[in-house]
Design an enzyme around this catalytic site. Structure first.
Site: not given
Length: 366
Positions: A33, A129, A253, A301
């Site tokens: 999956k 679940r 940053y 990024m």
């Protein structure tokens, strides 16, 4: 072209599947999956199909992708079906389905199937679940077992805390499942990757290895069994710029790293948009031409930066290994407060290259 690339070792994948079979002593559905946990569902299934007992995916869209690629082995829908109309496709494409809700059980009982379906009946033994309550589970078995549209039933549950080796919850779930399924004549499925690697006393007819197929350890520490896993994915890129920083100058940053010595900085074409963890801390190890170097500064990024000061021979074009045989994806994930599942599934724009084995040349790129 941008140098970021994920290399997928198909022989390592086959090795890990064989390990799952050996540890389980049972049949095993290879869980592919989420695009085989970011490794490519179709090429991984093609590599495993000659020896796999079958495959498991989350939903019918993933199953149809495999069927359209020519995969003929059994495919189980782990979440079952979401709409009644999907039952026609399940029958048409000879898929297996989980039934984990009362609504799914009712739909199966009412469906006039052109061929008998193989159904995996799921009990909630403590995951809370998907899954039927013990009472509904037994009632569903009684309701479905004699219907002409049902070829066979497999009884299954899912372990919630098997990755915690000192937690009693796994034993409690196994007991609850055994008590409810007792007397039901059907095959069973209980063990996932941590269940296979860490709970040898558990027994079932079908195991469902997922994460371990891709060589990642579900536990925070190594064990005798996890030491046998082989990483399937190696994530690499290259240095695209080298610069020298004087003492007191920051990198990236937020100035999260400030040079305390004259520092040689390598800029790497790899960022959080590629799937590398954005909040990897200073000091996170990478390999630059095989030498350990620390990450410095905040991951951007599209780029990250590493300290090359102690490896002056490294220059533009040097190969940077972000994870693979070293560093392993599991410890990296722990260091970054994420999971190995998240890292492996998160490589959205990194091209994949498939190799027959680590020692053999590239065989395909997708």
């Amino acid at each position: 072209m941008r140098p970021a690339q994920a290399s997928i070792d198909l022989e390592a994948l086959r090795h890990n599947y064989r390990l799952a079979k050996r540890l389980g002593g049972s049949k095993a559905l290879a869980v592919v999956k989420a695009d085989a946990y970011g490794h490519g569902a179709v090429p991984c299934a093609q590599a495993l199909e000659p020896e796999a007992d079958g495959f498991a995916v989350a939903c019918i869209e993933e199953a149809l992708e495999l069927r359209q690629a020519g995969i003929r082995a059994p495919i189980l829908l782990l979440e079952g079906f979401f709409e009644h109309d999907e039952l026609r496709l399940i029958a048409e494409h000879d898929l297996w389905t989980v039934a984990a809700t009362p609504q799914q059980v009712r739909a199966l009982a009412a469906f006039q199937s052109p061929r008998p379906l193989r159904v995996w009946l799921k009990m909630d033994s403590g995951m809370h679940r998907l899954g039927l309550s013990p009472e509904d589970f037994r009632a569903a078995w009684l309701r479905l077992r004699g219907l002409p549209q049902i070829a066979s039933l497999v009884l299954m549950t899912h372990l919630a805390r098997a990755d915690e080796l000192d937690c009693s919850r796994t034993d409690e779930q196994a007991v609850a499942f055994a008590l409810t399924a007792g007397g039901m004549r059907a095959e069973t499925s209980l063990r996932n990757s941590p269940g296979l690697l860490g709970w040898p006393a558990l027994r079932n007819d079908w195991s469902r290895p997922g994460l371990m197929l891709y060589g990642a350890n579900p536990f925070p520490q190594d064990t005798e069994n996890t030491a046998q896993l082989r990483p399937v994915m190696t994530l690499r890129s290259r240095i695209i710029l080298v610069r020298d920083l004087p003492v007191g100058e920051p990198v990236g940053y937020g100035a999260r790293f400030v040079a305390e010595r004259p520092t040689r900085v390598g800029v790497v074409a790899m960022g959080y948009a590629d799937g590398y963890p954005q909040f990897a801390p200073n000091g996170t190890p990478v390999l630059v031409d095989g030498q350990v170097c620390p990450l410095i500064g905040r991951v951007s990024m599209d780029m990250l930066t590493v300290d090359l000061t102690d490896h002056p021979q490294a220059d533009i074009g040097a190969t940077v290994q972000l994870w693979g045989q070293a560093p392993r994806v599991g410890p990296l994930a722990t260091q970054c407060n994420v999971s190995a599942y998240q890292l492996l599934c998160g490589l959205k724009r990194v091209p994949r290259t498939y190799v027959a084995s680590a020692a053999v040349g590239e065989v395909a790129a997708r």
